[in-house]
Design a protein around this motif. Structure first.
Motif, PDB file in Angstrom:
ATOM      1  N   LYS A   1       0.839  -1.222   0.000  1.00  0.00           N
ATOM      2  CA  LYS A   1       0.000   0.000   0.000  1.00  0.00           C
ATOM      3  C   LYS A   1       0.866   1.261   0.000  1.00  0.00           C
ATOM      4  O   LYS A   1       0.550   2.247  -0.648  1.00  0.00           O
ATOM      5  CB  LYS A   1      -0.901  -0.028   1.244  1.00  0.00           C
TER       6      LYS A   1
ATOM      7  N   GLN B   1       1.473   4.491  -4.552  1.00  0.00           N
ATOM      8  CA  GLN B   1       1.595   4.501  -3.089  1.00  0.00           C
ATOM      9  C   GLN B   1       0.487   5.328  -2.475  1.00  0.00           C
ATOM     10  O   GLN B   1       0.123   6.386  -3.010  1.00  0.00           O
ATOM     11  CB  GLN B   1       2.954   5.120  -2.696  1.00  0.00           C
ATOM     12  N   HIS B   2      -0.032   4.854  -1.369  1.00  0.00           N
ATOM     13  CA  HIS B   2      -1.079   5.612  -0.676  1.00  0.00           C
ATOM     14  C   HIS B   2      -0.506   6.958  -0.240  1.00  0.00           C
ATOM     15  O   HIS B   2       0.652   7.050   0.176  1.00  0.00           O
ATOM     16  CB  HIS B   2      -1.589   4.827   0.528  1.00  0.00           C
ATOM     17  N   GLU B   3      -1.327   7.986  -0.304  1.00  0.00           N
ATOM     18  CA  GLU B   3      -0.810   9.339  -0.024  1.00  0.00           C
ATOM     19  C   GLU B   3      -0.353   9.531   1.417  1.00  0.00           C
ATOM     20  O   GLU B   3       0.406  10.449   1.718  1.00  0.00           O
ATOM     21  CB  GLU B   3      -1.844  10.403  -0.399  1.00  0.00           C
ATOM     22  N   ASN B   4      -0.830   8.674   2.327  1.00  0.00           N
ATOM     23  CA  ASN B   4      -0.443   8.848   3.744  1.00  0.00           C
ATOM     24  C   ASN B   4       1.070   8.862   3.935  1.00  0.00           C
ATOM     25  O   ASN B   4       1.584   9.522   4.827  1.00  0.00           O
ATOM     26  CB  ASN B   4      -1.021   7.706   4.602  1.00  0.00           C
ATOM     27  N   ILE B   5       1.785   8.115   3.105  1.00  0.00           N
ATOM     28  CA  ILE B   5       3.241   8.040   3.271  1.00  0.00           C
ATOM     29  C   ILE B   5       3.877   9.404   2.959  1.00  0.00           C
ATOM     30  O   ILE B   5       4.860   9.798   3.583  1.00  0.00           O
ATOM     31  CB  ILE B   5       3.860   6.913   2.407  1.00  0.00           C
ATOM     32  N   PHE B   6       3.289  10.118   2.021  1.00  0.00           N
ATOM     33  CA  PHE B   6       3.823  11.437   1.666  1.00  0.00           C
ATOM     34  C   PHE B   6       3.430  12.482   2.718  1.00  0.00           C
ATOM     35  O   PHE B   6       4.204  13.374   3.018  1.00  0.00           O
ATOM     36  CB  PHE B   6       3.325  11.849   0.271  1.00  0.00           C
ATOM     37  N   VAL B   7       2.241  12.317   3.248  1.00  0.00           N
ATOM     38  CA  VAL B   7       1.799  13.221   4.320  1.00  0.00           C
ATOM     39  C   VAL B   7       2.678  13.010   5.546  1.00  0.00           C
ATOM     40  O   VAL B   7       3.189  13.957   6.149  1.00  0.00           O
ATOM     41  CB  VAL B   7       0.306  12.970   4.664  1.00  0.00           C
ATOM     42  N   ALA B   8       2.879  11.736   5.891  1.00  0.00           N
ATOM     43  CA  ALA B   8       3.648  11.414   7.108  1.00  0.00           C
ATOM     44  C   ALA B   8       5.074  11.941   7.035  1.00  0.00           C
ATOM     45  O   ALA B   8       5.627  12.392   8.035  1.00  0.00           O
ATOM     46  CB  ALA B   8       3.658   9.905   7.333  1.00  0.00           C
ATOM     47  N   THR B   9       5.675  11.883   5.866  1.00  0.00           N
ATOM     48  CA  THR B   9       7.088  12.246   5.754  1.00  0.00           C
ATOM     49  C   THR B   9       7.314  13.730   5.470  1.00  0.00           C
ATOM     50  O   THR B   9       8.455  14.174   5.469  1.00  0.00           O
ATOM     51  CB  THR B   9       7.777  11.421   4.650  1.00  0.00           C
ATOM     52  N   ASN B  10       6.238  14.475   5.217  1.00  0.00           N
ATOM     53  CA  ASN B  10       6.422  15.884   4.862  1.00  0.00           C
ATOM     54  C   ASN B  10       5.641  16.859   5.720  1.00  0.00           C
ATOM     55  O   ASN B  10       5.970  18.042   5.738  1.00  0.00           O
ATOM     56  CB  ASN B  10       6.011  16.113   3.401  1.00  0.00           C
ATOM     57  N   GLN B  11       4.624  16.381   6.392  1.00  0.00           N
ATOM     58  CA  GLN B  11       3.778  17.316   7.128  1.00  0.00           C
ATOM     59  C   GLN B  11       3.804  16.993   8.618  1.00  0.00           C
ATOM     60  O   GLN B  11       4.180  15.887   9.007  1.00  0.00           O
ATOM     61  CB  GLN B  11       2.358  17.260   6.557  1.00  0.00           C
TER      62      GLN B  11
ATOM     63  N   LEU C   1       3.908   5.206  10.802  1.00  0.00           N
ATOM     64  CA  LEU C   1       2.769   4.944   9.911  1.00  0.00           C
ATOM     65  C   LEU C   1       2.597   3.444   9.679  1.00  0.00           C
ATOM     66  O   LEU C   1       1.501   2.894   9.835  1.00  0.00           O
ATOM     67  CB  LEU C   1       2.988   5.673   8.576  1.00  0.00           C
TER      68      LEU C   1
ATOM     69  N   PHE D   1      -4.357   7.839  -3.597  1.00  0.00           N
ATOM     70  CA  PHE D   1      -3.046   7.287  -3.935  1.00  0.00           C
ATOM     71  C   PHE D   1      -2.268   8.252  -4.824  1.00  0.00           C
ATOM     72  O   PHE D   1      -2.843   9.146  -5.437  1.00  0.00           O
ATOM     73  CB  PHE D   1      -3.217   5.943  -4.658  1.00  0.00           C
ATOM     74  N   VAL D   2      -0.970   8.009  -4.871  1.00  0.00           N
ATOM     75  CA  VAL D   2      -0.109   8.800  -5.754  1.00  0.00           C
ATOM     76  C   VAL D   2       0.585   7.844  -6.698  1.00  0.00           C
ATOM     77  O   VAL D   2       1.174   6.840  -6.271  1.00  0.00           O
ATOM     78  CB  VAL D   2       0.951   9.578  -4.931  1.00  0.00           C
TER      79      VAL D   2
ATOM     80  N   MET E   1       0.003  13.462  10.963  1.00  0.00           N
ATOM     81  CA  MET E   1      -0.053  12.313  10.065  1.00  0.00           C
ATOM     82  C   MET E   1      -1.438  11.679  10.084  1.00  0.00           C
ATOM     83  O   MET E   1      -2.209  11.898  11.005  1.00  0.00           O
ATOM     84  CB  MET E   1       1.036  11.303  10.395  1.00  0.00           C
TER      85      MET E   1
END
Lengths: 457, 191
Positions: free
Chosen positions: A66, B174-184, A260, B100-101, B187
């Motif tokens: 995912k 990839q799910h967008e959460n990974i980008f949010v978690a690593t940049n903002q 996460l 997703f991205v 989370m």
């Protein structure tokens, strides 16, 4: 909406710089498996592990897909085996270890930690049983890992246990001499052992933890060294303060990945999320190295003066970034310097830049200790015990975790090279100086009393 | 009563375009609900949702913006398109979906965007943001997607890998959460 640069920088961190989730460890309390009959004990252990961990691998893989980030190792950490072995004999220890090995294999996990005993102030019969069984257990099982805690800030250092372990480490090496003493790679001797570390071989589940929980460790040395090199290439007149800031930012991002994935895996399994371990854990892959970070910080030869200061700065910056990223930081949470598992450190040892004493000094300011250090197989037990005692003293006095994972390679001399393969890597045999000269000290035995730092109340 | 309009403005980039658009909206007694603006290759584009207190002809709004925009500038020409907002203007999937991205990197060649966008359209996947750029001969494509939950991400990624192999592109979903978690700072979990 996400910004393009945010997406690109994350992609670079995850894929070009090889960030992965190093370990998702399911910690499991097995105390309720205790039984008067060995067969019943083992049946309960197998049944509980299968019930809780059978979906671990599938869940990690699904979450990994995912987010497009691999979960490299899935593991199980149990409550100390000594507890459920109380009242049993030596045959039970091996049988329990074989049961753990089999259950771990059936769940698809690569290691199960917690064949452990906590003996900082003394040993129960069950603790002694665990320690006595180690040569047999670690040579006759593949996945079982052991940790023995011999010292704490509150209790001091159990030198009797250390003396026994000095000999046991030699016995384990002898029992696994076909694999160059590899059995010793599955035993860690600790001071102030953390109760929630996800990293092997030292992971176990401590008391005060829930029935089952998910702990996670993220890799990241490659990401940190790339971030430093990029910053240094882009800007001039940088100070160490600027570089510490860069490490802090990178650590924040790396920790967030762990948080996460850990939380999602825990949610997927219906378990509590425990901790994310901030430790920078190197692998033998070129670039994925703590040594490379020190090089990026300007230490040309690892072990040169300045190495200890550089790793202290790294360790501190990693914690500061990680603590802001997560409210569930735990485990070891520092920079590991396992010699064979870090190609740059192994190379420094091979070239003679990095010696055992300097390595010991570096462990006083980082995590976790003398880790994956290969020494000559004929090193006397009292000398091994002396090395352990020194490392434990660093932990006890500084109120931190320290550990020793020494591998006395049978038949090997300083400079010989051993390759364990995979994540365990390759390393030269490091020279141990002043061999035999601590025999009398070790033979006094007893307990080094708890230091002044123990009296904090 | 309030009436919503969507405005789209395109021009060669220069200072004062947003000022012209917002002046016209204000002169009509309206307000700006949301807007997004970007500059690409020296060209300005703006999409804006505005609310007006009464109905105004779409052409009239466009003309006012064009007139003011061109007056304030030396030699530029604004193209303005205005439409009254329709209630059903939402292309998000009907059922539950995840954000997703998709990222794709590879040697620049014709047909990349078409190939991926056709594939996504065929799976009822809405693209909510798209970025593409040639960097040193390499084409970078980034799309933010709404992926219906009925799709198995593993299968979806396998399909994308196949297209990637065909085009010699590296494609990731990839799910967008990974980008949010690593940049903002905050989370998100799940989704």
């Amino acid at each position: 909406m996400l910004r393009t640069e945010e997406i690109l920088s994350t992609i670079e961190m995850l894929h070009a710089e090889h960030l992965d989730v190093r370990a998702v460890t399911l910690a499991l309390n097995l105390d309720d498996c205790a039984s008067a009959s060995v067969d019943s004990l083992c049946r309960k252990v197998e049944s509980k592990i299968m019930a809780q961990a059978s979906r671990l691998v599938e869940t990690c893989d699904r979450i990994g897909v995912k987010y497009g980030i691999p979960v490299v190792n899935k593991r199980i950490a149990i409550s100390p085996a000594a507890t459920i072995l109380a009242g049993h004999g030596s045959a039970a220890a091996l049988k329990l270890a074989q049961t753990l090995d089999k259950a771990a294999a059936e769940c698809g996990v690569d290691f199960v930690g917690g064949f452990s005993a906590l003996v900082q102030k003394g040993m129960t019969r069950a603790d002694r049983l665990v320690i006595e069984s180690l040569p047999e257990v670690l040579s006759q099982t593949w996945r079982v890992c052991s940790s023995i805690n011999v010292a704490t800030r509150r209790a001091g250092i159990n030198m009797d246990a250390i003396a026994i372990l000095g000999q046991k480490i030699l016995d384990i090496a002898e029992a696994t001499k076909e694999s160059h003493g590899f059995g010793c790679a599955k035993l860690v001797v600790f001071s102030n052992i953390p109760e929630d570390s996800p990293f092997m071989a030292g992971a176990y589940m401590g008391s005060g933890e829930p029935e089952a929980t998910i702990n996670i460790g993220v890799s990241g040395p490659g990401v940190v060294s790339s971030a430093l090199r990029r910053r240094i290439a882009q800007e001039s007149n940088l100070t160490l303060g600027d570089l510490a800031e860069e490490i802090k930012i990178t650590s924040f991002r790396v920790t967030r990945v762990g948080e996460l994935i850990g939380r999602e895996v825990a949610k997927g399994l219906g378990l509590a999320f425990g901790i994310v371990d901030l430790s920078l854990a190197p692998t033998p892959t070129v670039g994925d190295s703590i040594g490379e970070i020190l090089k990026a910080l300007g230490i040309e030869k690892i072990g040169a003066p300045g190495s200890t200061a550089a790793i202290a700065m790294l360790n501190d910056a990693v914690k500061k970034g990680g603590l802001f990223a997560s409210s569930s930081v735990g485990g070891l949470s520092g920079a590991f310097i396992p010699v064979s598992e870090d190609s740059t450190l192994a190379e420094a040892a091979e070239k003679g830049y990095l010696v055992l004493e300097k390595l010991e000094a570096m462990t006083s300011v980082c995590s976790v200790g003398l880790d994956m250090v290969l020494i000559p197989g004929d090193t006397p037990a009292t000398t091994i015990a002396g090395i352990i005692a020194d490392e434990m003293a660093i932990g006890v006095i500084n109120d931190k975790t320290t550990a020793v994972r020494l591998i006395p390679v049978p038949g090997a001399k300083p400079g010989d090279r051993v390759d364990f393969g995979g994540l365990f890597g390759a390393s030269p045999i490091m020279e141990v100086r002043n061999v035999g000269a601590s025999e009398q000290f070790v033979n006094f035995g007893g307990r080094i009393p708890a230091p002044l730092q123990a009296l904090r109340n | 009563m309030a009436y919503q309009y969507v405005l789209n403005v395109m021009s060669d980039d220069h200072p004062g375009i947003v000022a012209a658009v917002s002046s016209v909206i204000e002169s009509l007694g309206g307000g700006i609900n949301s807007c997004s603006q970007t500059v690409l290759g020296g060209y300005f584009t703006l999409i804006m949702i505005v609310t007006l207190p009464e109905v105004v002809a779409e052409e009239q709004i466009a003309e006012k913006i064009q007139t003011l925009g061109n007056t304030n500038s030396t030699s530029h020409h604004l193209q303005v398109l205005v439409r009254q907002v329709e209630n059903h203007a939402n292309a998000s999937p009907k059922g539950p979906y995840g954000k997703f991205v998709i990222t794709a990197f590879g040697q620049d060649q014709p047909g990349i965007v078409r190939r991926f966008s056709e594939f996504l359209a065929g799976k009822d996947i809405n693209i909510v943001d798209l970025f593409g750029e040639v960097r040193d001969g390499q084409f970078v494509l980034i799309g933010q997607l709404e992926v219906p939950d009925r799709w198995d991400v593993r299968m979806f990624q396998a399909d994308l890998d196949e297209i990637g192999q065909e085009l010699h592109f590296t494609v990731r979903l990839q799910h967008e959460n990974i980008f949010v978690a690593t940049n903002q700072l905050r989370m998100r979990i799940g989704g």
